[in-house]
Design a protein around this motif. Structure first.
Motif, PDB file in Angstrom:
ATOM      1  N   TYR A   1      -0.628  11.976  -6.845  1.00 36.71           N
ATOM      2  CA  TYR A   1      -0.386  10.560  -6.592  1.00 36.71           C
ATOM      3  C   TYR A   1       1.102  10.305  -6.416  1.00 36.71           C
ATOM      4  O   TYR A   1       1.920  10.873  -7.136  1.00 36.71           O
ATOM      5  CB  TYR A   1      -0.851   9.712  -7.776  1.00 36.71           C
ATOM      6  CG  TYR A   1      -2.299   9.821  -8.136  1.00 36.71           C
ATOM      7  CD1 TYR A   1      -2.752  10.784  -9.038  1.00 36.71           C
ATOM      8  CD2 TYR A   1      -3.235   8.938  -7.595  1.00 36.71           C
ATOM      9  CE1 TYR A   1      -4.091  10.873  -9.389  1.00 36.71           C
ATOM     10  CE2 TYR A   1      -4.569   9.014  -7.940  1.00 36.71           C
ATOM     11  CZ  TYR A   1      -4.997   9.984  -8.828  1.00 36.71           C
ATOM     12  OH  TYR A   1      -6.323  10.055  -9.173  1.00 36.71           O
TER      13      TYR A   1
ATOM     14  N   VAL B   1       0.034   5.320   0.844  1.00 35.92           N
ATOM     15  CA  VAL B   1      -1.008   6.218   1.311  1.00 35.92           C
ATOM     16  C   VAL B   1      -0.481   7.641   1.337  1.00 35.92           C
ATOM     17  O   VAL B   1       0.478   7.946   2.057  1.00 35.92           O
ATOM     18  CB  VAL B   1      -1.508   5.815   2.711  1.00 35.92           C
ATOM     19  CG1 VAL B   1      -2.578   6.784   3.185  1.00 35.92           C
ATOM     20  CG2 VAL B   1      -2.044   4.385   2.684  1.00 35.92           C
TER      21      VAL B   1
ATOM     22  N   GLN C   1       0.827  -1.189   0.000  1.00 37.00           N
ATOM     23  CA  GLN C   1       0.000   0.000   0.000  1.00 37.00           C
ATOM     24  C   GLN C   1       0.868   1.249   0.000  1.00 37.00           C
ATOM     25  O   GLN C   1       1.995   1.240   0.494  1.00 37.00           O
ATOM     26  CB  GLN C   1      -0.878   0.048   1.264  1.00 37.00           C
ATOM     27  CG  GLN C   1      -2.167  -0.721   1.168  1.00 37.00           C
ATOM     28  CD  GLN C   1      -3.092  -0.413   2.313  1.00 37.00           C
ATOM     29  OE1 GLN C   1      -2.683  -0.449   3.470  1.00 37.00           O
ATOM     30  NE2 GLN C   1      -4.335  -0.119   2.015  1.00 37.00           N
TER      31      GLN C   1
ATOM     32  N   TRP D   1       1.039   2.285  -6.564  1.00 37.08           N
ATOM     33  CA  TRP D   1       0.424   3.613  -6.622  1.00 37.08           C
ATOM     34  C   TRP D   1      -0.397   3.866  -5.361  1.00 37.08           C
ATOM     35  O   TRP D   1      -1.015   2.950  -4.813  1.00 37.08           O
ATOM     36  CB  TRP D   1      -0.516   3.704  -7.826  1.00 37.08           C
ATOM     37  CG  TRP D   1       0.203   3.755  -9.135  1.00 37.08           C
ATOM     38  CD1 TRP D   1       0.691   2.691  -9.852  1.00 37.08           C
ATOM     39  CD2 TRP D   1       0.530   4.921  -9.878  1.00 37.08           C
ATOM     40  NE1 TRP D   1       1.295   3.134 -10.997  1.00 37.08           N
ATOM     41  CE2 TRP D   1       1.215   4.499 -11.044  1.00 37.08           C
ATOM     42  CE3 TRP D   1       0.325   6.279  -9.680  1.00 37.08           C
ATOM     43  CZ2 TRP D   1       1.680   5.394 -12.004  1.00 37.08           C
ATOM     44  CZ3 TRP D   1       0.788   7.165 -10.635  1.00 37.08           C
ATOM     45  CH2 TRP D   1       1.460   6.718 -11.781  1.00 37.08           C
ATOM     46  N   GLY D   2      -0.405   5.139  -4.957  1.00 31.72           N
ATOM     47  CA  GLY D   2      -1.298   5.537  -3.893  1.00 31.72           C
ATOM     48  C   GLY D   2      -2.656   5.907  -4.451  1.00 31.72           C
ATOM     49  O   GLY D   2      -2.872   5.933  -5.668  1.00 31.72           O
ATOM     50  N   GLN D   3      -3.571   6.238  -3.559  1.00 32.10           N
ATOM     51  CA  GLN D   3      -4.951   6.547  -3.964  1.00 32.10           C
ATOM     52  C   GLN D   3      -5.125   8.017  -4.327  1.00 32.10           C
ATOM     53  O   GLN D   3      -6.158   8.392  -4.880  1.00 32.10           O
ATOM     54  CB  GLN D   3      -5.913   6.170  -2.833  1.00 32.10           C
ATOM     55  CG  GLN D   3      -6.069   7.203  -1.729  1.00 32.10           C
ATOM     56  CD  GLN D   3      -4.844   7.347  -0.853  1.00 32.10           C
ATOM     57  OE1 GLN D   3      -3.937   6.538  -0.865  1.00 32.10           O
ATOM     58  NE2 GLN D   3      -4.825   8.420  -0.065  1.00 32.10           N
ATOM     59  N   GLY D   4      -4.120   8.822  -4.013  1.00 30.55           N
ATOM     60  CA  GLY D   4      -4.177  10.231  -4.364  1.00 30.55           C
ATOM     61  C   GLY D   4      -4.652  11.109  -3.226  1.00 30.55           C
ATOM     62  O   GLY D   4      -5.384  10.670  -2.338  1.00 30.55           O
ATOM     63  N   THR D   5      -4.212  12.354  -3.266  1.00 29.36           N
ATOM     64  CA  THR D   5      -4.670  13.351  -2.300  1.00 29.36           C
ATOM     65  C   THR D   5      -4.969  14.644  -3.061  1.00 29.36           C
ATOM     66  O   THR D   5      -4.241  15.026  -3.977  1.00 29.36           O
ATOM     67  CB  THR D   5      -3.620  13.576  -1.189  1.00 29.36           C
ATOM     68  OG1 THR D   5      -4.151  14.454  -0.193  1.00 29.36           O
ATOM     69  CG2 THR D   5      -2.321  14.161  -1.723  1.00 29.36           C
TER      70      THR D   5
ATOM     71  N   CYS E   1       3.849  10.465   1.598  1.00 33.24           N
ATOM     72  CA  CYS E   1       3.436   9.218   0.988  1.00 33.24           C
ATOM     73  C   CYS E   1       4.085   8.085   1.774  1.00 33.24           C
ATOM     74  O   CYS E   1       5.302   7.932   1.743  1.00 33.24           O
ATOM     75  CB  CYS E   1       3.886   9.191  -0.466  1.00 33.24           C
ATOM     76  SG  CYS E   1       3.352   7.749  -1.355  1.00 33.24           S
TER      77      CYS E   1
END
Length: 128
Positions: A94, A5, A3, A118-122, A22
């Protein structure tokens, strides 16, 4: 489970600063180059900056002098420091982990396909 994040997004005025983080879990960050991507509203995601395993950085032209990237492998965390923010910096950010890289040459660092995790984005919104 691997993961990534992201955190630190929010609303900021033009000219302001934000620091995104991240955090990786389930895999060691020090096996990977790390990149940040930006997706503006209605546009495709694009790479903005990358850091190799020797801390060499690969910035896109439009962020030179404004954005910097850093990594703390002991904390399994990467950072994006964004200064002098503009309205066009609005969008989702991301982070992504790619291959192990060192030195000044990283062909294709701008391509999404170079990155495995990859992260989920902010969300970052630059507005007055």
């Amino acid at each position: 489970q691997q993961q990534f994040v992201e955190s630190g997004g929010g609303l900021v005025q033009p000219g302001g600063s934000l620091r995104l983080s991240c955090k990786a879990s389930g895999f060691p960050l020090d096996d990977h180059a790390i990149a940040w991507f930006h997706q503006a509203p209605g546009k495709e995601r694009e790479a903005i900056i990358c850091i190799g395993n020797d801390n060499y950085t690969y910035p896109a032209d439009h962020v030179v002098g404004r954005f910097t990237i850093a990594r703390d492998d002991a904390e399994n965390t990467a950072y994006l420091q964004m200064n002098s923010l503009k309205a066009e910096d609005t969008g989702i950010y991301y982070c992504a982990a790619g291959p192990w890289v060192a030195g000044p040459i990283f062909p294709g660092w701008e391509r999404s396909s170079a990155y495995r995790y990859w992260g989920q984005g902010t969300q970052v919104t630059v507005s007055s």
